[in-house]
Motif scaffolding. Structure first.
Motif, PDB file in Angstrom:
ATOM      1  N   UNK A 290       0.924  -1.505  -0.182  1.00  8.57           N
ATOM      2  CA  UNK A 290      -0.023  -0.159  -0.075  1.00  8.57           C
ATOM      3  C   UNK A 290       1.098   0.455  -0.194  1.00  8.57           C
ATOM      4  N   UNK A 291       1.960   1.123   0.795  1.00  8.23           N
ATOM      5  CA  UNK A 291       2.738   2.425   1.100  1.00  8.23           C
ATOM      6  C   UNK A 291       3.414   2.150  -0.234  1.00  8.23           C
ATOM      7  N   UNK A 292       3.421   1.628  -1.178  1.00  6.66           N
ATOM      8  CA  UNK A 292       4.054   1.677  -2.480  1.00  6.66           C
ATOM      9  C   UNK A 292       3.478   2.229  -3.800  1.00  6.66           C
ATOM     10  N   UNK A 293       2.328   2.052  -3.457  1.00 10.73           N
ATOM     11  CA  UNK A 293       1.341   1.919  -4.235  1.00 10.73           C
ATOM     12  C   UNK A 293       1.091   3.642  -4.233  1.00 10.73           C
ATOM     13  N   UNK A 294       1.279   4.251  -2.857  1.00  7.58           N
ATOM     14  CA  UNK A 294       0.432   5.846  -2.393  1.00  7.58           C
ATOM     15  C   UNK A 294       1.556   6.867  -2.703  1.00  7.58           C
ATOM     16  N   UNK A 295       2.497   5.957  -3.225  1.00  2.74           N
ATOM     17  CA  UNK A 295       3.782   6.982  -2.973  1.00  2.74           C
ATOM     18  C   UNK A 295       4.213   7.734  -4.087  1.00  2.74           C
ATOM     19  N   UNK A 296       5.341   8.490  -4.464  1.00  6.67           N
ATOM     20  CA  UNK A 296       4.625   9.227  -6.001  1.00  6.67           C
ATOM     21  C   UNK A 296       6.649   8.558  -6.871  1.00  6.67           C
ATOM     22  N   UNK A 297       6.661   7.067  -5.839  1.00  8.40           N
ATOM     23  CA  UNK A 297       7.946   6.481  -6.418  1.00  8.40           C
ATOM     24  C   UNK A 297       7.964   6.373  -8.061  1.00  8.40           C
ATOM     25  N   UNK A 298       8.385   6.319  -9.025  1.00  6.75           N
ATOM     26  CA  UNK A 298       7.924   5.486 -10.682  1.00  6.75           C
ATOM     27  C   UNK A 298       7.513   4.193 -10.790  1.00  6.75           C
ATOM     28  N   UNK A 299       6.071   3.888 -10.481  1.00  4.61           N
ATOM     29  CA  UNK A 299       6.090   2.205 -10.646  1.00  4.61           C
ATOM     30  C   UNK A 299       5.583   1.769 -11.713  1.00  4.61           C
ATOM     31  N   UNK A 300       6.297   0.972 -11.934  1.00  9.20           N
ATOM     32  CA  UNK A 300       5.325   0.282 -13.982  1.00  9.20           C
ATOM     33  C   UNK A 300       4.288  -0.206 -13.471  1.00  9.20           C
ATOM     34  N   UNK A 301       3.737   0.390 -14.637  1.00  6.19           N
ATOM     35  CA  UNK A 301       1.619  -0.648 -14.340  1.00  6.19           C
ATOM     36  C   UNK A 301       1.096  -0.289 -12.611  1.00  6.19           C
ATOM     37  N   UNK A 302       1.414   1.256 -12.371  1.00  9.89           N
ATOM     38  CA  UNK A 302       0.894   1.736 -11.436  1.00  9.89           C
ATOM     39  C   UNK A 302      -0.728   0.679 -11.245  1.00  9.89           C
ATOM     40  N   UNK A 303      -1.732   1.622 -12.335  1.00  5.16           N
ATOM     41  CA  UNK A 303      -3.207   1.693 -12.237  1.00  5.16           C
ATOM     42  C   UNK A 303      -3.440   0.063 -12.049  1.00  5.16           C
ATOM     43  N   UNK A 304      -2.772  -0.959 -13.214  1.00  2.83           N
ATOM     44  CA  UNK A 304      -3.092  -1.824 -13.119  1.00  2.83           C
ATOM     45  C   UNK A 304      -2.814  -2.970 -11.311  1.00  2.83           C
TER      46      UNK A 304
END
Length: 468
Positions: A290-304
């Motif tokens: 949860x912390x990673x997905x809510x962070x500002x870090x660039x995340x591949x395929x964040x929406x998925x």
């Protein structure tokens, strides 16, 4: 002392080094000069003596920027071979700086490692995945179906608890599949492989495949580095070395790992709390996701990843809610967590009692660092399904793209290679690995108590007063 009028300034010397050429027409730089390009805004690496500028590439690198940053300014040939298929080599030419490494040297162990990787590749072992994925998917489907059936169509508390255990076992097997999907293409296409990773990771277990790749790639690159490997950074609950008592800075998380009175209290009893912590370790993984997905870090395929995580937090609470009362619901969740806790124990057995170090990983001792930082779990072949092949931890770390069905067969080869070069090859039974890990935790616990001014009995009081 008189100043020599012919002396060359440092800046000019650097230029001359950078533009030095030899009779073969190639331009060279030294390892010392390469090491200066070790920042996110100026990131160079060397592969087989050729120097590449990966500053911009690091922003879109499929494995994330962490592996490149951790090995920046070094020759990374062995790591590159370990993590990339042959098709990745043609991408390098566009990143070539035109320079070669002047003092490029290959150690004897690296020569043997690269030769072995080449032989495995020629034999097609990286492409032959066997039928393990199909068997595992079928097994997981059966476990999940039995779990759902037990919850929905039985009124027996015993059956409900057994269903929780089956769910925990299914999560264990799914974690191995997610691990496979993260390391190599276990499905027929990259698209299906991505779908499999998100579906079995985010949707079924609630643990983001994006979070796993972020931390796991860093773990592989910096195996058992206390400040670079996130898998050893568990303060305030666990510490495998007294070096963590110095409140070192986590390069991975970008923050200080503070060892305070509260940490000292928990660490002092960690050899007692180790198994209970493993039983609820999933809670931390949910939180990290949860912390990673809510962070500002660039995340591949964040929406998925977010959608997949929402899917989990829809079906899992709904399933638990179908149980007749709250005591059974809580017990069901705890049973599933405890069963999965066996896997968390396994993962820590592979590294907690191995050698640790402080500092960044080095590209020129790749093989040595993997042998020092891993412990294999010896077991009969009929238990391979239970451990997901990861009981061959050293083999996996040396050849992370190798499908698990081959790990047992290459184990004797790796053992002989370690013996040839005088490197450790540690393989313990599951019981002995547990004992060794507990001894490591106990040693650190006693050292933490000694820090309490020689008064371990005051730990509880100090922690209470300090942290309320």
């Amino acid at each position: 002392m008189c100043e020599d009028s012919t002396m060359v300034s440092p800046s000019v010397a650097v230029v001359e080094v950078l533009n030095s050429t030899t009779s073969d027409g190639k331009k060279y730089i030294t390892s010392e000069e390469l090491q200066k390009h070790n920042k996110a805004t100026d990131l160079w690496i060397s592969i087989q003596g050729k120097v590449y500028n990966v500053t911009e590439w690091s922003k879109i690198h499929p494995g994330g920027d962490i592996p490149l940053l951790n090995l920046a300014g070094q020759d990374v040939t062995d790591a590159f071979i370990a993590f990339h298929p042959g098709s990745a080599w043609h991408h390098l030419q566009s990143l070539f700086t035109g320079y070669h490494l002047k003092d490029y040297h290959v150690s004897d162990i690296s020569k043997d490692y690269r030769k072995l990787a080449s032989e495995f590749s020629k034999a097609g072992m990286f492409d032959k995945k066997g039928h393990g994925v199909i068997y595992s998917l079928c097994f997981v489907s059966i476990l999940l179906s039995l779990c759902v059936y037990g919850v929905l169509f039985s009124t027996s508390t015993t059956v409900h608890m057994f269903a929780g255990a089956l769910l925990g076992l299914a999560w264990m097997q799914i974690a191995y599949l997610g691990h496979d999907a993260g390391h190599y293409q276990m499905m027929s296409t990259r698209g299906w492989n991505k779908f499999a990773g998100i579906f079995i990771g985010n949707c079924i277990t609630g643990i983001s495949i994006a979070w796993w790749k972020w931390t796991h790639n860093a773990h592989h690159i910096a195996c058992n580095s206390l400040d670079y490997d996130p898998d050893l950074q568990h303060l305030p609950m666990l510490a495998v070395s007294s070096k963590l008592f110095e409140s070192i800075t986590s390069v991975f998380y970008g923050r200080k790992l503070t060892f305070d009175n509260l940490s000292r209290f928990f660490i002092s009893y960690q050899h007692y709390t180790y198994y209970p912590i493993m039983c609820v370790a999933r809670v931390n993984l949910y939180l990290q996701t949860i912390l990673l997905l809510c962070s500002k870090r660039r995340i591949p395929d964040r929406t998925l990843n977010i959608i997949g995580t929402f899917v989990f937090w829809t079906w899992f609470p709904l399933l638990v809610s179908r149980l007749p009362n709250w005591p059974e619901r809580v017990a069901f969740v705890l049973v599933s967590f405890c069963v999965t806790g066996i896997q968390h124990v396994q993962f820590t057995l592979n590294h907690f009692a191995a050698d640790v170090y402080v500092g960044p990983p080095k590209g020129n001792d790749w093989f040595e660092k993997q042998t020092a930082g891993t412990i294999d779990i010896s077991c009969s072949s009929y238990m391979d399904w239970f451990f997901g092949g990861l009981q061959f931890q050293l083999e996996h770390h040396l050849f992370p793209r190798l499908p698990r069905c081959h790990l047992r067969s290459i184990s004797p080869i790796v053992r002989e290679l370690c013996k040839k070069h005088g490197l450790p090859y540690v393989s313990l039974s599951f019981f002995d690995a547990n004992v060794t890990t507990l001894k490591t935790l106990r040693t650190a616990a006693l050292q933490a108590r000694d820090l309490g001014n020689g008064a371990p009995q005051n730990l509880v009081w100090e922690a209470f007063n300090t942290h309320g």
